[in-house]
Structures are given as structure tokens and as C-alpha cells.
Design a protein around this motif. Structure first.
Motif, PDB file in Angstrom:
ATOM      1  N   CYS A  55      15.301  32.592  -1.137  1.00 26.57           N
ATOM      2  CA  CYS A  55      14.655  32.492  -2.451  1.00 26.57           C
ATOM      3  C   CYS A  55      15.054  33.683  -3.322  1.00 26.57           C
ATOM      4  O   CYS A  55      15.415  33.518  -4.490  1.00 26.57           O
ATOM      5  N   LEU A  56      14.977  34.865  -2.751  1.00 22.01           N
ATOM      6  CA  LEU A  56      15.276  36.078  -3.518  1.00 22.01           C
ATOM      7  C   LEU A  56      16.734  36.109  -3.971  1.00 22.01           C
ATOM      8  O   LEU A  56      17.020  36.437  -5.126  1.00 22.01           O
ATOM      9  N   ILE A  57      17.646  35.737  -3.098  1.00 18.14           N
ATOM     10  CA  ILE A  57      19.069  35.696  -3.453  1.00 18.14           C
ATOM     11  C   ILE A  57      19.273  34.708  -4.611  1.00 18.14           C
ATOM     12  O   ILE A  57      19.964  35.008  -5.585  1.00 18.14           O
ATOM     13  N   ARG A  58      18.635  33.529  -4.533  1.00 14.69           N
ATOM     14  CA  ARG A  58      18.726  32.519  -5.598  1.00 14.69           C
ATOM     15  C   ARG A  58      18.120  33.028  -6.898  1.00 14.69           C
ATOM     16  O   ARG A  58      18.725  32.930  -7.968  1.00 14.69           O
ATOM     17  N   GLU A  59      16.916  33.592  -6.814  1.00 13.54           N
ATOM     18  CA  GLU A  59      16.230  34.063  -8.021  1.00 13.54           C
ATOM     19  C   GLU A  59      16.986  35.201  -8.704  1.00 13.54           C
ATOM     20  O   GLU A  59      17.050  35.262  -9.929  1.00 13.54           O
ATOM     21  N   LEU A  60      17.550  36.125  -7.923  1.00 10.39           N
ATOM     22  CA  LEU A  60      18.288  37.242  -8.526  1.00 10.39           C
ATOM     23  C   LEU A  60      19.538  36.735  -9.248  1.00 10.39           C
ATOM     24  O   LEU A  60      19.913  37.247 -10.301  1.00 10.39           O
ATOM     25  N   ARG A  61      20.165  35.698  -8.685  1.00  9.23           N
ATOM     26  CA  ARG A  61      21.323  35.083  -9.335  1.00  9.23           C
ATOM     27  C   ARG A  61      20.882  34.429 -10.651  1.00  9.23           C
ATOM     28  O   ARG A  61      21.507  34.628 -11.685  1.00  9.23           O
ATOM     29  N   GLU A  62      19.780  33.646 -10.605  1.00 12.47           N
ATOM     30  CA  GLU A  62      19.313  32.912 -11.784  1.00 12.47           C
ATOM     31  C   GLU A  62      18.757  33.841 -12.862  1.00 12.47           C
ATOM     32  O   GLU A  62      19.057  33.678 -14.041  1.00 12.47           O
ATOM     33  N   GLU A  63      17.920  34.813 -12.469  1.00 12.28           N
ATOM     34  CA  GLU A  63      17.221  35.674 -13.433  1.00 12.28           C
ATOM     35  C   GLU A  63      18.082  36.810 -13.965  1.00 12.28           C
ATOM     36  O   GLU A  63      17.950  37.205 -15.125  1.00 12.28           O
ATOM     37  N   LEU A  64      18.926  37.379 -13.093  1.00 12.28           N
ATOM     38  CA  LEU A  64      19.622  38.623 -13.439  1.00 12.28           C
ATOM     39  C   LEU A  64      21.144  38.529 -13.368  1.00 12.28           C
ATOM     40  O   LEU A  64      21.834  39.464 -13.766  1.00 12.28           O
ATOM     41  N   GLY A  65      21.672  37.440 -12.814  1.00  9.77           N
ATOM     42  CA  GLY A  65      23.109  37.293 -12.688  1.00  9.77           C
ATOM     43  C   GLY A  65      23.747  38.222 -11.683  1.00  9.77           C
ATOM     44  O   GLY A  65      24.916  38.567 -11.806  1.00  9.77           O
ATOM     45  N   VAL A  66      22.983  38.660 -10.676  1.00  3.90           N
ATOM     46  CA  VAL A  66      23.546  39.521  -9.624  1.00  3.90           C
ATOM     47  C   VAL A  66      23.589  38.760  -8.307  1.00  3.90           C
ATOM     48  O   VAL A  66      22.792  37.857  -8.072  1.00  3.90           O
ATOM     49  N   GLU A  67      24.545  39.139  -7.473  1.00  6.06           N
ATOM     50  CA  GLU A  67      24.717  38.527  -6.154  1.00  6.06           C
ATOM     51  C   GLU A  67      24.403  39.563  -5.086  1.00  6.06           C
ATOM     52  O   GLU A  67      24.833  40.716  -5.189  1.00  6.06           O
ATOM     53  N   THR A  68      23.654  39.132  -4.078  1.00  6.66           N
ATOM     54  CA  THR A  68      23.401  39.984  -2.915  1.00  6.66           C
ATOM     55  C   THR A  68      23.358  39.079  -1.695  1.00  6.66           C
ATOM     56  O   THR A  68      23.526  37.864  -1.824  1.00  6.66           O
TER      57      THR A  68
END
Length: 138
Positions: A55-68
Motif C-alpha cells: 500500500c505504501l509503495i503504491r501510495e508514495l508513487r501516486e501521491e508523490l511520484g517516488v519509487e521505493t
């Protein structure tokens, strides 16, 4: 209300992105959203069948455009908070490694904040207990 009352449990995963200067990224909830104007740790609601890390990996991509990736997520603490119509359970992960520069993809305002200054930003009640462990860590 008794402890055994049926209360909807909402699982939300949150991230403390920590930069090289030990500052933490927080986001201001945009107008039109619940709790608009309050600052929070990026993240979001865990979907049915989804792991908090995914969820966090998906949300960070959607909200902030970062990949982790999962290996970069270090669980630190969690919040357990009762709101009027649901109970929130929110694990907080510390992330020091990601690709890309965080950008506000959903109209939110972003701020990099030193941990000891986080209390100067109004936050939802559930986020407030997460600050002390971050101060201790950083």
C-alpha cells in the motif's frame, strides 16, 4: 459505548520519508478532503487483500511520484486511535531510500520539517503520537 461494540477498523499505512538532513516530509490535506488543512505523514488506506508495505509503495508513487521498495521500509511505531465512526490503526514506516524527488501529485502542500518542529504543524489526532518516536530516532 462498550469495548466490544462493532466498530469499523480502518488500516492506513504511513511513511516518514527522511532526507539526508534528517528532515521528515509531511503533506497538507487539500481542500475538499476530510480534515482538510491538517498536516499528515504521506500514505493511505490499505485495500482489502493488500499488505501495508505494498500500500505504501503504491501510495508514495501516486501521491508523490517516488519509487521505493519493501526492503527500504523500516517499521518504527504505530497509532491506534478511535474516531467517532471508525477506529484507525496506522503503522508508520521510516524510509531513507527512494528514487525521484517528492512532488505534490494530488494538490497537497509539502514541507520538509525537522522532527522537533513537527508539533508546530496541526495534524490529525491519530498522527500526533507518531512524532515522539521520530524525535527519539532522529
Amino acid at each position: 459505548m462498550s469495548e466490544a461494540a462493532d466498530v469499523r477498523l480502518v488500516l492506513v499505512a504511513a511513511a516518514a520519508l527522511v532526507d539526508a538532513d534528517n528532515r521528515v516530509l509531511i503533506a497538507k490535506r487539500p481542500e475538499g478532503k476530510a480534515m482538510a488543512g491538517l498536516w499528515e505523514f504521506p500514505g493511505g488506506k490499505v485495500e482489502p487483500g493488500e499488505r501495508p508495505e505494498a500500500c505504501l509503495i503504491r501510495e508514495l508513487r501516486e501521491e508523490l511520484g517516488v519509487e521505493t521498495q519493501t526492503a527500504c521500509l523500516a517499521p518504527l511505531t504505530f497509532a491506534s486511535h478511535g474516531y467517532d465512526d471508525f477506529h484507525l490503526l496506522m503503522p508508520l514506516y521510516v524510509i531513507r531510500k527512494w528514487q525521484g524527488s517528492p512532488e505534490a501529485k494530488e494538490g497537497q502542500e509539502l514541507a520538509w520539517v525537522r522532527p522537533n518542529r513537527l508539533r508546530q504543524y496541526p495534524m490529525p489526532e491519530a498522527d500526533e503520537p507518531l512524532i515522539a518516536p521520530l524525535i527519539d530516532l532522529l
